[in-house]
Design a protein around this motif. Structure first.
Motif, PDB file in Angstrom:
ATOM      1  N   VAL A 194       0.952  -1.227  -0.076  1.00 34.07           N
ATOM      2  CA  VAL A 194      -0.127  -0.078   0.046  1.00 34.07           C
ATOM      3  C   VAL A 194       0.961   1.228   0.131  1.00 34.07           C
ATOM      4  CG1 VAL A 194      -1.906   1.176   1.209  1.00 34.07           C
ATOM      5  CG2 VAL A 194      -1.863  -1.230   1.045  1.00 34.07           C
ATOM      6  N   ILE A 235      -6.055  -6.996   1.088  1.00 39.42           N
ATOM      7  CA  ILE A 235      -5.056  -5.600   0.628  1.00 39.42           C
ATOM      8  C   ILE A 235      -4.594  -5.970  -0.672  1.00 39.42           C
ATOM      9  CG2 ILE A 235      -3.223  -4.437   1.333  1.00 39.42           C
ATOM     10  CD1 ILE A 235      -3.710  -5.070   4.132  1.00 39.42           C
ATOM     11  N   LEU A 286      -5.202  -3.853  -3.887  1.00 38.51           N
ATOM     12  CA  LEU A 286      -4.272  -3.148  -4.683  1.00 38.51           C
ATOM     13  C   LEU A 286      -4.187  -3.578  -6.160  1.00 38.51           C
ATOM     14  CD1 LEU A 286      -1.209  -3.362  -2.184  1.00 38.51           C
ATOM     15  CD2 LEU A 286      -2.559  -1.361  -2.826  1.00 38.51           C
TER      16      LEU A 286
END
Length: 174
Positions: A39, A102, A106
């Motif tokens: 991130v 996550i 992404l």
């Protein structure tokens, strides 16, 4: 030779789609190794203008100075926390689930670089799968180094950090 087709008035190339999926995979692998690093790398890349064509609240938030600082703190804290013996396994359901989510976010974000909506879904799948692979391979490598060599655990973790940073730098290149 690059194949270019016109879909709904937008030009797209198979090569650029493959590169985007490669980017999603790279960021997913990094996320599997260090959950917040992918991130942070994407945010830094967006801040430098790599995703200038992308509009919306997600990209605006990533580019903001507040997000840049917060993600730096989170990623840095994780790099330190990872060296502690009390850190839970990345393969435990909670940490692994977070890495998969996550990685998917992404991957979908990278997929927005294509006018093809299906690439967002493909990016999410690739990002999540790569996060699972990164978590598993990183865990197995650390376990092997800890048990099979005289390399101290924290030193092996620093080597994994370096690999994650390198993969992230490659994945964020535009």
């Amino acid at each position: 030779m690059e194949t270019t087709t016109v879909v709904g008035g937008a030009r797209r190339s198979r090569t650029s789609e493959i590169l985007l999926l490669g980017q999603a995979a790279g960021l997913g692998l990094v996320t599997g190794m260090r959950s917040m690093l992918g991130v942070r790398i994407l945010a830094a890349s967006a801040r430098r203008g790599a995703f200038d064509g992308q509009r919306g609240s997600f990209w605006r938030a990533l580019r903001s100075p507040v997000a840049q600082r917060a993600l730096s703190v989170l990623a840095g804290g994780e790099l330190l926390f990872d060296k502690l013996p009390s850190t839970p396994s990345r393969l435990a359901p909670g940490p692994l689930g977070a890495r998969l989510v996550i990685g998917a976010v992404l991957g979908a974000a990278v997929g927005t670089q294509s006018p093809e909506k299906n690439l967002r879904v493909a990016g999410a799948v690739v990002g999540a799968a790569a996060a699972a692979i990164g978590a598993l391979v990183g865990n197995r490598a650390r376990t092997w180094l800890d048990r099979g060599t005289r390399i101290p655990g924290p030193l092996a973790a620093v080597a994994e950090d370096a690999i994650a940073f390198g993969l992230g730098a490659l994945a964020a290149r535009r």
